[in-house]
Design a protein around this motif. Structure first.
Motif, PDB file in Angstrom:
ATOM      1  N   SER A  74       6.358  16.558  -6.128  1.00 19.22           N
ATOM      2  CA  SER A  74       5.799  15.625  -5.143  1.00 19.22           C
ATOM      3  C   SER A  74       5.459  14.289  -5.795  1.00 19.22           C
ATOM      4  CB  SER A  74       4.536  16.216  -4.504  1.00 19.22           C
ATOM      5  OG  SER A  74       4.826  17.404  -3.811  1.00 19.22           O
ATOM      6  N   ILE A  75       4.873  14.361  -6.972  1.00 17.53           N
ATOM      7  CA  ILE A  75       4.496  13.137  -7.693  1.00 17.53           C
ATOM      8  C   ILE A  75       5.728  12.326  -8.066  1.00 17.53           C
ATOM      9  CG2 ILE A  75       3.480  12.269  -9.836  1.00 17.53           C
ATOM     10  CD1 ILE A  75       1.509  14.666  -9.665  1.00 17.53           C
ATOM     11  N   ASN A  76       6.749  12.980  -8.587  1.00 14.37           N
ATOM     12  CA  ASN A  76       7.963  12.263  -8.984  1.00 14.37           C
ATOM     13  C   ASN A  76       8.692  11.677  -7.779  1.00 14.37           C
ATOM     14  OD1 ASN A  76       7.573  12.793 -11.709  1.00 14.37           O
ATOM     15  ND2 ASN A  76       8.734  14.713 -11.647  1.00 14.37           N
ATOM     16  N   LYS A  77       8.699  12.415  -6.687  1.00 16.32           N
ATOM     17  CA  LYS A  77       9.322  11.894  -5.475  1.00 16.32           C
ATOM     18  C   LYS A  77       8.613  10.629  -5.004  1.00 16.32           C
ATOM     19  CE  LYS A  77      10.584  13.230  -0.734  1.00 16.32           C
ATOM     20  NZ  LYS A  77      10.547  14.332   0.273  1.00 16.32           N
ATOM     21  N   SER A  78       7.295  10.656  -5.005  1.00 15.91           N
ATOM     22  CA  SER A  78       6.521   9.480  -4.609  1.00 15.91           C
ATOM     23  C   SER A  78       6.771   8.315  -5.564  1.00 15.91           C
ATOM     24  CB  SER A  78       5.019   9.800  -4.584  1.00 15.91           C
ATOM     25  OG  SER A  78       4.684  10.539  -3.440  1.00 15.91           O
ATOM     26  N   ALA A  79       6.763   8.591  -6.855  1.00 14.54           N
ATOM     27  CA  ALA A  79       6.948   7.523  -7.848  1.00 14.54           C
ATOM     28  C   ALA A  79       8.305   6.849  -7.689  1.00 14.54           C
ATOM     29  CB  ALA A  79       6.795   8.088  -9.256  1.00 14.54           C
ATOM     30  N   ASN A  80       9.344   7.623  -7.439  1.00 13.61           N
ATOM     31  CA  ASN A  80      10.680   7.041  -7.256  1.00 13.61           C
ATOM     32  C   ASN A  80      10.730   6.170  -5.999  1.00 13.61           C
ATOM     33  OD1 ASN A  80      11.746   8.216  -9.563  1.00 13.61           O
ATOM     34  ND2 ASN A  80      12.381  10.076  -8.495  1.00 13.61           N
ATOM     35  N   ASP A 117       0.898  -1.159   0.000  1.00 18.14           N
ATOM     36  CA  ASP A 117       0.000   0.000   0.000  1.00 18.14           C
ATOM     37  C   ASP A 117       0.937   1.209   0.000  1.00 18.14           C
ATOM     38  OD1 ASP A 117      -2.108   1.715   0.167  1.00 18.14           O
ATOM     39  OD2 ASP A 117      -2.611   1.254   2.250  1.00 18.14           O
ATOM     40  N   ALA A 118       1.376   1.561  -1.187  1.00 18.21           N
ATOM     41  CA  ALA A 118       2.561   2.403  -1.345  1.00 18.21           C
ATOM     42  C   ALA A 118       2.351   3.833  -0.842  1.00 18.21           C
ATOM     43  CB  ALA A 118       2.969   2.438  -2.817  1.00 18.21           C
ATOM     44  N   PRO A 119       3.364   4.384  -0.185  1.00 13.92           N
ATOM     45  CA  PRO A 119       3.324   5.813   0.167  1.00 13.92           C
ATOM     46  C   PRO A 119       3.122   6.623  -1.107  1.00 13.92           C
ATOM     47  CG  PRO A 119       5.220   4.723   1.163  1.00 13.92           C
ATOM     48  CD  PRO A 119       4.644   3.758   0.182  1.00 13.92           C
ATOM     49  N   CYS A 120       2.202   7.567  -1.070  1.00 13.91           N
ATOM     50  CA  CYS A 120       1.875   8.311  -2.287  1.00 13.91           C
ATOM     51  C   CYS A 120       1.545   9.757  -1.933  1.00 13.91           C
ATOM     52  CB  CYS A 120       0.708   7.645  -3.027  1.00 13.91           C
ATOM     53  SG  CYS A 120      -0.871   7.692  -2.136  1.00 13.91           S
ATOM     54  N   THR A 121       1.149  10.514  -2.932  1.00 14.65           N
ATOM     55  CA  THR A 121       0.826  11.919  -2.710  1.00 14.65           C
ATOM     56  C   THR A 121      -0.494  12.098  -1.965  1.00 14.65           C
ATOM     57  OG1 THR A 121      -0.117  11.946  -4.931  1.00 14.65           O
ATOM     58  CG2 THR A 121       2.124  12.818  -4.676  1.00 14.65           C
ATOM     59  N   GLU A 151       2.346   7.543 -10.454  1.00 17.42           N
ATOM     60  CA  GLU A 151       2.377   6.742  -9.229  1.00 17.42           C
ATOM     61  C   GLU A 151       1.667   5.400  -9.396  1.00 17.42           C
ATOM     62  OE1 GLU A 151       1.864   9.189  -5.490  1.00 17.42           O
ATOM     63  OE2 GLU A 151       0.940  10.535  -6.958  1.00 17.42           O
ATOM     64  N   ASN A 152       1.058   5.198 -10.532  1.00 16.90           N
ATOM     65  CA  ASN A 152       0.193   4.044 -10.713  1.00 16.90           C
ATOM     66  C   ASN A 152       0.583   3.227 -11.948  1.00 16.90           C
ATOM     67  OD1 ASN A 152      -1.458   4.605  -8.395  1.00 16.90           O
ATOM     68  ND2 ASN A 152      -2.332   6.314  -9.519  1.00 16.90           N
ATOM     69  N   GLU A 153      -0.045   3.499 -13.085  1.00 17.59           N
ATOM     70  CA  GLU A 153       0.240   2.714 -14.290  1.00 17.59           C
ATOM     71  C   GLU A 153       1.720   2.733 -14.650  1.00 17.59           C
ATOM     72  OE1 GLU A 153      -4.066   3.950 -14.619  1.00 17.59           O
ATOM     73  OE2 GLU A 153      -2.190   4.960 -14.100  1.00 17.59           O
ATOM     74  N   MET A 160      -0.866  -1.066  -4.573  1.00 17.73           N
ATOM     75  CA  MET A 160      -2.024  -0.173  -4.527  1.00 17.73           C
ATOM     76  C   MET A 160      -1.615   1.204  -4.006  1.00 17.73           C
ATOM     77  SD  MET A 160      -3.777  -2.343  -1.408  1.00 17.73           S
ATOM     78  CE  MET A 160      -3.296  -3.897  -2.167  1.00 17.73           C
ATOM     79  N   THR A 161      -2.361   2.215  -4.426  1.00 20.40           N
ATOM     80  CA  THR A 161      -2.156   3.575  -3.919  1.00 20.40           C
ATOM     81  C   THR A 161      -3.509   4.252  -3.749  1.00 20.40           C
ATOM     82  OG1 THR A 161      -2.144   4.956  -5.929  1.00 20.40           O
ATOM     83  CG2 THR A 161      -0.116   3.721  -5.446  1.00 20.40           C
ATOM     84  N   CYS A 162      -3.497   5.403  -3.090  1.00 20.93           N
ATOM     85  CA  CYS A 162      -4.699   6.237  -3.014  1.00 20.93           C
ATOM     86  C   CYS A 162      -4.459   7.542  -3.769  1.00 20.93           C
ATOM     87  CB  CYS A 162      -5.101   6.506  -1.565  1.00 20.93           C
ATOM     88  SG  CYS A 162      -3.864   7.375  -0.578  1.00 20.93           S
ATOM     89  N   ALA A 163      -3.643   7.457  -4.830  1.00 22.72           N
ATOM     90  CA  ALA A 163      -3.344   8.614  -5.678  1.00 22.72           C
ATOM     91  C   ALA A 163      -4.013   8.438  -7.038  1.00 22.72           C
ATOM     92  CB  ALA A 163      -1.840   8.782  -5.839  1.00 22.72           C
TER      93      ALA A 163
END
Length: 316
Positions: free
Chosen positions: A203-209, A180-184, A239-241, A231-234
């Protein structure tokens, strides 16, 4: 309607080509509406339900119930007694990929576990020999331990360690890793909770990395024929596909698993089996989910948690 930010508008246009759908999505974030509360029964249900129930979803497991508004299950005495765990239906949607697993699951590692909902769902559904809940952020351990203890989730362990340590210490040993990945946290807006900077590219790129690093480490502990539930809640594709596509390219031994009951929610942004729920559907604040299986054949390594860097913070 409050005027959406330019960054929200930009993301919305990437997610939806239909103007009406764009407007519904933006309205769900700017003017959030309450969603039906949801519970996981951790013990046997009472013969007479203490709540007024909402209509169930066809694929909904029998240990999940959606409640009518304005039910507040967290204030019921059965909650304190550990009979159930409260969560958003978005979390049930995300965890429901596990319904596609059709083999015994001995060991589960919930890599980003706090506050515990996805791990409890997996424990209730798959009945593993051991649920290992890891939480790298120390200040989040208290809530995780409290929930596992209150709901009598056993046998379970809580560990406070980076995902890289798992890759080093227990390779090829887990039948299922939940991320349940840390996300934005963009879906927080649909709950009426502020999430400053959640649409900003940095913020998005930091989360994706960070997500790519966690899923890469997790892949190394998945046993042959085992699974990763991501899974994420973003909402952002980065952050997903895009994480899923990167993962499958980097780890070709994994395949995305089709989840038939989620077919209506297949992401139109990729041909990979990935599923999205958006807040305008009225079920929950939104989530993204995918299930991967390690197609390799071979021996499962023994899971040795003794005398390793994986020091147990709590066991039940």
């Amino acid at each position: 309607m409050e005027k959406p930010s330019n960054l929200l508008l930009k993301l919305t246009r990437r997610l939806f080509t239909d103007t009406d759908e764009q407007n519904k999505f933006i309205d769900a974030l700017i003017n959030p509406q309450p969603f039906h509360p949801c519970i996981i029964w951790c013990k046997e249900k009472p013969k007479e339900t203490p709540f007024i129930l909402a209509e169930s979803i066809p694929w909904q497991p029998n240990f999940i119930e959606r409640l009518s508004l304005p039910e507040k299950p967290g204030k019921h005495p059965l909650h304190e007694q550990g009979y159930f765990y409260c969560l958003d239906f978005s979390s049930v949607f995300a965890a429901s990929t596990l319904l596609a697993i059709n083999q015994p699951i001995k060991y589960i590692v919930d890599m980003c576990a706090s506050p515990g909902g996805k791990g409890i769902f997996a424990w209730r559904l798959l009945q593993p020999d051991l649920l290992i809940c890891n939480e790298v952020i120390g200040k989040r351990l208290g809530m995780l331990i409290s929930n596992l203890k209150r709901c009598h989730i056993q046998p379970s362990l809580v560990i406070n360690q980076d995902s890289s340590i798992f890759a080093q210490e227990i390779p090829l040993s887990s039948n299922l890793v939940i991320i349940d990945a840390p996300c934005t946290g963009q879906s927080l807006l649909a709950k009426g909770i502020k999430a400053p900077g959640c649409f900003h590219p940095s913020s998005i790129n930091k989360s994706a990395n960070r997500q790519k690093r966690i899923i890469a480490n997790s892949a190394q502990i998945v046993a042959p024929q085992g699974y990763i539930a991501y899974m994420t809640c973003a909402y952002s594709p980065e952050e997903n596909e895009q994480v899923c596509q990167w993962f499958l390219k980097r780890f070709p031994q994994f395949k995305a698993v089709e989840v038939p009951h989620l077919a209506p929610y297949q992401s139109h942004l990729t041909s990979v089996y990935c599923y999205r729920m958006f807040p305008q559907y009225g079920l929950g604040a939104g989530s993204f989910t995918a299930l991967f299986q390690n197609t390799d054949h071979g021996d499962i390594q023994e899971m040795n948690l003794d005398n390793s860097s994986l020091k147990t913070v709590f066991s039940y």
